[in-house]
Design a protein around this motif. Structure first.
Motif, PDB file in Angstrom:
ATOM      1  N   UNK A  44      19.858 -16.248  27.563  1.00 23.14           N
ATOM      2  CA  UNK A  44      19.634 -16.731  26.195  1.00 23.14           C
ATOM      3  C   UNK A  44      20.412 -18.006  25.947  1.00 23.14           C
ATOM      4  N   UNK A  45      20.850 -18.636  27.047  1.00 27.45           N
ATOM      5  CA  UNK A  45      21.622 -19.865  26.925  1.00 27.45           C
ATOM      6  C   UNK A  45      23.071 -19.687  27.312  1.00 27.45           C
ATOM      7  N   UNK A  83      23.135 -25.122  25.816  1.00 26.66           N
ATOM      8  CA  UNK A  83      23.204 -23.724  26.269  1.00 26.66           C
ATOM      9  C   UNK A  83      21.783 -23.179  26.338  1.00 26.66           C
ATOM     10  N   UNK A  84      21.245 -22.742  25.189  1.00 23.02           N
ATOM     11  CA  UNK A  84      19.879 -22.202  25.280  1.00 23.02           C
ATOM     12  C   UNK A  84      18.860 -23.302  25.497  1.00 23.02           C
ATOM     13  N   UNK A  85      19.191 -24.526  25.115  1.00 27.65           N
ATOM     14  CA  UNK A  85      18.332 -25.669  25.423  1.00 27.65           C
ATOM     15  C   UNK A  85      17.221 -25.943  24.430  1.00 27.65           C
ATOM     16  N   UNK A  86      17.073 -25.100  23.438  1.00 20.74           N
ATOM     17  CA  UNK A  86      15.936 -25.247  22.532  1.00 20.74           C
ATOM     18  C   UNK A  86      16.067 -26.507  21.674  1.00 20.74           C
ATOM     19  N   UNK A 141      17.667 -20.898  17.362  1.00 23.32           N
ATOM     20  CA  UNK A 141      16.765 -22.026  17.065  1.00 23.32           C
ATOM     21  C   UNK A 141      15.312 -21.680  17.381  1.00 23.32           C
ATOM     22  N   UNK A 196      21.996 -14.008  20.316  1.00 27.32           N
ATOM     23  CA  UNK A 196      23.165 -13.646  19.483  1.00 27.32           C
ATOM     24  C   UNK A 196      23.091 -12.227  18.942  1.00 27.32           C
ATOM     25  N   UNK A 218      15.446 -17.250  26.416  1.00 27.17           N
ATOM     26  CA  UNK A 218      15.322 -17.285  24.959  1.00 27.17           C
ATOM     27  C   UNK A 218      15.971 -18.557  24.447  1.00 27.17           C
ATOM     28  N   UNK A 219      15.479 -19.022  23.304  1.00 35.09           N
ATOM     29  CA  UNK A 219      16.137 -20.131  22.620  1.00 35.09           C
ATOM     30  C   UNK A 219      17.194 -19.580  21.688  1.00 35.09           C
ATOM     31  N   UNK A 220      18.166 -18.889  22.263  1.00 33.39           N
ATOM     32  CA  UNK A 220      19.230 -18.251  21.491  1.00 33.39           C
ATOM     33  C   UNK A 220      18.880 -16.806  21.166  1.00 33.39           C
ATOM     34  N   UNK A 280      11.391 -25.570  15.138  1.00 29.57           N
ATOM     35  CA  UNK A 280      12.564 -24.748  14.810  1.00 29.57           C
ATOM     36  C   UNK A 280      12.491 -24.200  13.401  1.00 29.57           C
ATOM     37  N   UNK A 314      24.281 -22.856  19.488  1.00 26.30           N
ATOM     38  CA  UNK A 314      25.006 -22.305  20.651  1.00 26.30           C
ATOM     39  C   UNK A 314      26.321 -23.010  20.945  1.00 26.30           C
TER      40      UNK A 314
END
Lengths: 765, 164
Positions: free
Chosen positions: A475-476, B101-104, A177, A230, A226-228, B42, B139
């Motif tokens: 990264x979450x 999880x990543x929170x974004x 994201x 993967x 990080x916002x993800x 995003x 996530x």
């Protein structure tokens, strides 16, 4: 005694995330004078650059600097391994979207507008875009590799039955994201401080140093979260960090790159798409005698991490099954498309899907329940050596499958579905149903053996609070909370006394990427050792005070005790400080037992395997191709989980991400090599509405790592993604129910369009 | 440069008078001019929902709302729902039920969920899924997000009953 490990503690940043106060790169207040950088791209998939006129760009309002390949003081390369990823094009464009030049301006908008004023002359060249193009042209980015064990030709010639099939596996965009982002601040002595959204701070550090022509010690890379990721932030951030660092170097100003979503999807690598060909020989009961498998892997325009990714696909071409004779050839195709890269599973999913489709084809050919064919081919004592020569010592897939099939009533439900599909109701409505159970066996360790190392720095302050630093990035996935739990457990203190901090190359150097599911295995162990070093020093102080042996001490519930003598932990720390005892320590860990001869493709590349199994049940509308996933049952082995809630989150998230890969996420390039699905409007990742109606998932309660991992846990980041193979195979079963000629393997992603086409082609036969 | 226009927006109870470019987007007013960085960028095409805020009581995606459209409006971001020391029931629930999880995506998710529960205080699981389908999470697989929202609804309804 209160335990810190094996507890379902919330994510360490959860309170910040829910309040909107957790900062990502783009949330950090910009230092005064920060320049915004836009990266201009090649409009051609393959072309020779004749001229590039940037005068109008330089004269545009608010533009401060325009940089090309000529402005690189060091090396024009940001590749992770092979030296073949230029920061900027110098002579030839090798994919549509490749970085051409950068504009730094006082606003992002100004930079972007200015970039459009460039005048470039190109001589377009023929482009190879697909696997078919590359295979026909014998265009490879890396040498073809073959893993062979046993006499395959003999096994196939003498088999009761043989089948040969081909199918395609699509790629996948990471769609983290938070897009690629970095902020670089020049330091007083010619160095740079790089904040990057990266899974691999050390590689960003080393790449920036190489591009700027500096020693590694002049560059610091820091990442809080990080916002993800993967896998998409393993090698990919180096390009953007290099460009921002070049701007900072040339202007003396802070510089920020934050990619727009469309640019991110066009410019960055994705999961490799594969074409799989196989011939399998088997007997009437479905027992496999041998396989001959060919992977054609689209690597794109450069090697990136494709060698290790394609190798991992080969390592997973057996999944859970003993192959008495196997030949797996892997062609690493060079195409004029973006260089494909790491993505959760790292080739493993494609290799594993190849094997599971072999099982499906065999079962369909013999008219057997695929689960029976799976069971007949499982690794077992005496038949426990993989094609790469590793003995599978910890096989539990059979137990997990039995338990899951039992708890989810697999056999009864399958019988009911078979009966339903043959019923008048199914014929009248056009709805066909399918069910599939697929297992996962995933090898844990970087197959590049030297990467299996980690460092940690634990600092105990004189008030008894702990600052934790290690080489892993957040990264979450919950790495920081899991490692913090490990450290709190060592000291026997409350979790809130341990504070995870940013990952920084100036604290823990020479780290490996947070990848290969290895984050907590490696960094958890390094942090454990650092904490134990400090605890041992504290124990000497406490033992002296209590007049007891250090080994008789316990550290629990914030208290250090020896029999009936007690001392608060914080008081002991203070005493140790006054006694001039060092309260910080580094810890280091290198995974034992692993070895691997890359030339011969033989050895023990993995410390252990992670296992799981899933059952998916689907309904397909055969008139439209639309479908839904009605129910999913999952049982997954995370060993003795460090944090069951966090690990279960990985299982759920991994499964859904895998489902997206195999069903709705379709990357579509046009005939000019332009990616046409470069935004969520056209590229469909699963939404809340796509989640299966009924999901029943659990961690396997008997899970325990046989190897000496941190608190007997197992890695869990990647393996659950492959549980989604059950969705694809359930769809396939439903399609096959419509036809008298079951066995035609579905390409993925299995979009409704593709299902409809599969049905149409069956009807036409 | 285009002519700037004066606008007045009230964000989380505080009124700001600004000069905005005609093309300026609300998300950048919030993030870059008011330093309210809970709403995230995003996709910039109103698909992912990371930028979701409430504008005059409606869920909007701030990446496709012009600042000029927000003139005179009252905006609530995740920061306006609660603070780390005093969290909204939804914020507590997302933390306790691992709805991130990543929170974004989380600030947008929670802001959207607040509106969903305002419109429908006792949603079914299917209604939550439908109501949240405009907010992407890469996530979690949504399991714990849906769980968090349903748990928060229960808690908020229980509080409501006590209050009555």
């Amino acid at each position: 005694m209160t335990r810190a490990v094996h507890q379902s503690t919330p994510h360490d940043s959860a309170s910040l995330h829910v309040a909107g106060s957790a900062r990502y790169i783009d949330d950090i207040p910009e230092p005064p004078g920060t320049l915004h950088v836009y990266v201009a791209q090649s409009p051609h998939a393959h072309a020779k650059l004749i001229t590039l006129d940037l005068e109008a760009v330089k004269r545009a309002p608010d533009v401060v600097a325009v940089l090309t390949a000529q402005d690189i003081p060091g090396t024009n390369d940001c590749s992770p391994v092979m030296g073949d990823d230029p920061v900027f094009i110098s002579s030839h464009a090798l994919y549509c979207g490749q970085s051409l030049f950068a504009v730094a301006a006082r606003s992002r908008d100004a930079a972007r507008r200015a970039a459009s004023l460039a005048v470039a002359q190109w001589e377009p060249l023929p482009a190879l875009l697909t696997i078919e193009d590359a295979m026909a042209a014998e265009s490879y980015v890396l040498d073809t590799r073959t893993l062979e064990r046993g006499d395959v030709d003999h096994a196939l010639q003498n088999a009761e039955h043989t089948l040969s099939e081909r199918f395609h596996i699509g790629g996948q965009d990471h769609f983290y994201l938070e897009g690629q982002a970095c902020l670089v601040v020049p330091s007083e002595d010619g160095g740079v401080h790089v904040r990057s959204s990266t899974q691999h701070p050390t590689e960003v550090q080393h790449t920036v140093a190489k591009v700027l022509g500096l020693a590694d010690h002049a560059v610091t890379c820091e990442v809080r979260r990080m916002g993800g990721g993967f896998g998409g932030k393993e090698s990919q951030p180096a390009l953007f960090a290099s460009i921002a660092a070049l701007v900072a170097h040339h202007t003396g100003k802070p510089a920020k790159v934050r990619l727009d979503r469309d640019d991110d999807m066009v410019m960055t690598g994705k999961r490799h798409d594969f074409r799989v060909d196989f011939t399998v020989g088997f007997d009437a009961s479905g027992v496999i005698a041998g396989v001959d498998v060919v992977h054609a892997v689209r690597c794109g325009m450069s090697a990136d991490l494709s060698a290790a990714i394609a190798d991992r696909a080969v390592f997973h071409a057996d999944n859970c099954y003993h192959l008495p004779a196997a030949r797996i050839r892997s062609f690493r195709c060079l195409t004029h498309t973006v260089s494909n890269t790491a993505f959760r599973g790292f080739g493993g999913p494609q290799g594993m899907l190849g094997m599971e489709q072999i099982i499906a084809a065999v079962a369909a050919h013999l008219g057997l329940d695929p689960l029976e064919v799976r069971r007949r081919n499982f690794y077992r004592p005496g038949a426990d050596t993989t094609p790469y020569g590793m003995v599978v010592e910890d096989f539990v897939a059979d137990q997990i499958v039995d338990e899951l099939a039992d708890s989810a009533d697999y056999s009864e439900r399958r019988a009911a579905i078979v009966a339903y599909n043959a019923s008048d109701a199914a014929a009248a409505t056009g709805i066909r149903r399918g069910i599939a159970l697929t297992p996962v066996k995933f090898g844990i360790s970087f197959t590049t053996t030297h990467l299996n190392q980690a460092g940690a720095l634990v600092q105990l302050y004189s008030d008894g609070s702990v600052l934790l630093n290690h080489g892993g990035t957040e990264m979450g996935q919950g790495l920081h909370i899991k490692v913090a739990q490990v450290v709190a457990e060592v000291f026997g203190i409350a979790l809130d006394r341990v504070r995870p901090s940013s990952t920084r190359t100036d604290k823990v150097p020479n780290t490996s990427a947070t990848a290969a599911s290895s984050g907590s295995d490696l960094n958890g162990m390094a942090a454990l050792r650092a904490a134990e070093t400090i605890r041992d020093r504290l124990a000497v102080v406490a033992a002296e005070r209590f007049n007891c042996a250090p080994e008789d001490l316990t550290f629990a519930d914030g208290t250090v005790s020896c029999a009936d003598q007690h001392l608060p932990f914080d008081a002991l720390v203070k005493a140790a400080y006054l006694a001039r005892v060092s309260l910080s320590a580094t810890g280091f860990y290198a995974t034992p037992k692993i070895h691997y001869d890359a030339e011969r493709f033989q050895g023990r590349p993995f410390y252990y395997f992670a296992y799981g199994a899933a059952i998916s049940e689907v309904s397909v509308d055969t008139l439209t191709g639309e479908y839904r996933v009605d129910r999913v049952d999952i049982l997954h082995d995370a060993g003795r989980s460090l944090n069951p809630a966090i690990d279960l989150g990985q299982v759920e998230g991994g499964f859904i991400q895998g489902m997206g890969w195999l069903t709705t996420e379709e990357l579509w390039w046009d005939s000019a090599g332009r990616l046409r699905t470069h935004a969520p409007s056209t590229y469909k990742i699963p939404t809340a509405g796509d989640r299966p109606r009924d999901v029943r998932m659990a961690l396997w309660d008997q899970g325990e790592n046989r190897e000496d991992t941190v608190h007997k846990s197992k890695a869990v980041g990647e393996p659950p993604l492959m549980l989604a193979i059950s969705v694809l195979q359930a769809l396939q079963e439903a399609i096959w129910a419509e036809s008298s000629q079951a066995g035609m393997l579905l390409d993925s992603p299995a979009t409704p369009e593709r299902l409809l086409m599969a049905l149409a082609s069956q009807h036409n036969e | 440069m285009s002519k700037k226009m004066p606008i007045s927006v009230t964000v989380n109870g505080q009124t700001h008078d600004l000069l905005a470019e005609p093309r300026e987007l609300l998300i950048y007013v919030l993030r870059e001019r008011l330093d309210i960085t809970g709403p995230h960028v995003g996709c910039e095409t109103s698909h992912c929902g990371a930028c979701t805020v409430l504008m005059d009581g409606k869920s909007v995606k701030a990446c496709t709302v012009f600042a000029a459209q927000a003139n005179g409006a009252s905006i609530t971001t995740v920061e306006g729902l609660g603070t780390p020391d005093s969290l909204h029931a939804l914020q507590r629930s997302f933390r306790e039920h691992h709805g991130l999880q990543c929170g974004y995506c989380t600030p947008g998710m929670i802001t959207r969920a607040a509106k969903l529960l305002e419109e429908n205080p006792t949603p079914t699981e299917a209604e939550v899924r439908f109501g949240m389908a405009g907010n992407l999470c890469r996530c979690t697989g949504y399991q714990n997000i849906v769980k968090s929202i349903l748990a928060a609804a229960d808690e908020m309804n229980a509080e409501q009953e006590v209050a009555e």
